[in-house]
Write an enzyme that holds these catalytic residues in place. Structure first.
Site, PDB file in Angstrom:
ATOM      1  N   GLY A  48       0.740  -1.225   0.047  1.00  0.00           N
ATOM      2  CA  GLY A  48       0.012   0.015  -0.112  1.00  0.00           C
ATOM      3  C   GLY A  48       0.945   1.235   0.175  1.00  0.00           C
ATOM      4  O   GLY A  48       0.532   2.437  -0.418  1.00  0.00           O
ATOM      5  N   ASP A 107      -4.751   2.382  11.139  1.00  0.00           N
ATOM      6  CA  ASP A 107      -6.138   2.141  11.273  1.00  0.00           C
ATOM      7  C   ASP A 107      -6.215   1.681  12.541  1.00  0.00           C
ATOM      8  O   ASP A 107      -6.393   2.439  13.315  1.00  0.00           O
ATOM      9  CB  ASP A 107      -6.536   1.113  10.071  1.00  0.00           C
ATOM     10  CG  ASP A 107      -8.158   0.618  10.186  1.00  0.00           C
ATOM     11  OD1 ASP A 107      -8.973   1.375  10.770  1.00  0.00           O
ATOM     12  OD2 ASP A 107      -8.513  -0.537   9.837  1.00  0.00           O
ATOM     13  N   LYS A 135      -6.673   6.973  10.408  1.00  0.00           N
ATOM     14  CA  LYS A 135      -8.143   6.808  10.839  1.00  0.00           C
ATOM     15  C   LYS A 135      -8.156   6.644  12.416  1.00  0.00           C
ATOM     16  O   LYS A 135      -8.297   5.582  12.955  1.00  0.00           O
ATOM     17  CB  LYS A 135      -8.706   5.616  10.390  1.00  0.00           C
ATOM     18  CG  LYS A 135      -9.200   5.583   8.892  1.00  0.00           C
ATOM     19  CD  LYS A 135      -9.835   4.137   8.518  1.00  0.00           C
ATOM     20  CE  LYS A 135     -10.160   3.913   7.253  1.00  0.00           C
ATOM     21  NZ  LYS A 135     -10.431   2.567   6.915  1.00  0.00           N
ATOM     22  N   ARG A 169      -5.262   0.506  -6.770  1.00  0.00           N
ATOM     23  CA  ARG A 169      -3.815   0.998  -6.366  1.00  0.00           C
ATOM     24  C   ARG A 169      -3.457   2.288  -7.016  1.00  0.00           C
ATOM     25  O   ARG A 169      -2.789   3.326  -6.368  1.00  0.00           O
ATOM     26  CB  ARG A 169      -2.973  -0.100  -6.131  1.00  0.00           C
ATOM     27  CG  ARG A 169      -3.136  -1.106  -4.987  1.00  0.00           C
ATOM     28  CD  ARG A 169      -2.028  -1.816  -4.711  1.00  0.00           C
ATOM     29  NE  ARG A 169      -2.104  -3.064  -4.301  1.00  0.00           N
ATOM     30  CZ  ARG A 169      -2.259  -3.246  -2.772  1.00  0.00           C
ATOM     31  NH1 ARG A 169      -2.088  -2.346  -1.987  1.00  0.00           N
ATOM     32  NH2 ARG A 169      -2.506  -4.764  -2.314  1.00  0.00           N
TER      33      ARG A 169
HETATM   34  P1  5GP Z   1      -3.946  -1.411  10.784  1.00  0.00           P
HETATM   35  O1  5GP Z   1      -2.943  -2.650  11.183  1.00  0.00           O
HETATM   36  O2  5GP Z   1      -3.545  -0.116  11.388  1.00  0.00           O
HETATM   37  O3  5GP Z   1      -5.243  -1.819  11.326  1.00  0.00           O
HETATM   38  O4  5GP Z   1      -4.113  -1.475   9.447  1.00  0.00           O
HETATM   39  C1  5GP Z   1      -3.150  -0.976   8.403  1.00  0.00           C
HETATM   40  C2  5GP Z   1      -3.423  -1.592   7.265  1.00  0.00           C
HETATM   41  O5  5GP Z   1      -4.759  -1.834   7.147  1.00  0.00           O
HETATM   42  C3  5GP Z   1      -3.043  -0.632   5.950  1.00  0.00           C
HETATM   43  O6  5GP Z   1      -1.684  -0.775   5.827  1.00  0.00           O
HETATM   44  C4  5GP Z   1      -3.902  -1.163   4.866  1.00  0.00           C
HETATM   45  O7  5GP Z   1      -3.470  -2.128   4.170  1.00  0.00           O
HETATM   46  C5  5GP Z   1      -5.182  -1.573   5.628  1.00  0.00           C
HETATM   47  N1  5GP Z   1      -6.371  -0.275   5.751  1.00  0.00           N
HETATM   48  C6  5GP Z   1      -6.912  -0.022   6.850  1.00  0.00           C
HETATM   49  N2  5GP Z   1      -7.671   0.808   6.428  1.00  0.00           N
HETATM   50  C7  5GP Z   1      -8.027   0.745   5.087  1.00  0.00           C
HETATM   51  C8  5GP Z   1      -8.533   1.268   3.997  1.00  0.00           C
HETATM   52  O8  5GP Z   1      -9.735   2.291   4.422  1.00  0.00           O
HETATM   53  N3  5GP Z   1      -8.463   0.912   2.774  1.00  0.00           N
HETATM   54  C9  5GP Z   1      -7.695   0.181   2.195  1.00  0.00           C
HETATM   55  N4  5GP Z   1      -7.734  -0.165   1.289  1.00  0.00           N
HETATM   56  N5  5GP Z   1      -6.881  -0.494   3.233  1.00  0.00           N
HETATM   57  C10 5GP Z   1      -6.885  -0.227   4.500  1.00  0.00           C
END
Ligand code: 5GP
Length: 183
Positions: A48, A107, A135, A169
């Protein structure tokens, strides 16, 4: 299902290309100044962060080297499994190095917490985190990002590296998909 024209699938565009590039330039200038004599080791979290990473590094006016890591986060769909798994490791030795982790979005915070712990255990001199999007309201663990591009609401976003089922992407903007794309 997605249509052939990605713009038709967007319920809303959150950030157009110009806004993205302007913010990346600001972040790059700031990071370049903060790490002027530190030769940071820039780590791109695949897949990403790929576009953000290459844009950001080119905006940093300092000596640096780069490496790439891949972790599993989302599979197909929008719900995080909660588990973080190392898929591809870095190859540069980070002992004594000032490491900067570059992520597309934070996230729950699980991915960045996992990587920060991992790199500290490998004796990096310092570990900083950069996420293009934040987020904030979705955080499940106590994890703050040191540099972030934009704080966004709790919506699933695509583009500028972020995918929907591996597609989209390549969009130069960041948008929210229409509900009908999920069915
Ligand atoms: P975390 O470990 O902070 O929950 O998630 C991070 C990863 O979740 C990011 O690197 C991404 O790959 C995915 N992710 C979180 N939110 C989104 C979103 O709104 N859209 C997309 N496409 N991927 C997300």
């Amino acid at each position: 299902m997605l249509s052939e024209n990605p713009r038709d699938d967007m319920k809303e565009i959150l950030f157009e290309e110009e806004q993205i590039q302007a913010r990346v330039a600001e972040l790059g200038a700031q990071l370049g100044a903060d790490y002027k004599d530190k030769t940071p080791l820039m780590i791109c979290v695949l897949r990403g962060a790929a576009f953000f990473f290459t844009d950001l590094c080119r905006r940093m006016d300092c000596k640096m080297d780069m490496d790439f890591i891949a972790v599993s986060s989302y599979g197909h769909g929008q719900a995080s499994t909660g588990a973080v798994r190392l898929v591809k490791d870095v190859s540069i030795d980070m002992t004594g190095r000032h490491v900067i982790i570059v992520e597309d979005i934070i996230d729950t915070g699980l991915t960045l917490r996992y990587l920060t712990k991992l790199f500290k255990a490998r004796n990096a001199a310092s570990v900083a985190t950069v996420a293009f999007l934040d987020k904030k309201e979705r955080r499940e663990v106590d994890m703050n990002v040191d540099y972030s591009g934009f704080v966004i609401p709790n919506e699933f976003v695509v583009g500028y590296g972020l995918d929907f089922e591996d597609y989209l992407r390549n969009l130069p903007y960041i948008g929210v998909l229409k509900e009908e794309c999920y069915s």
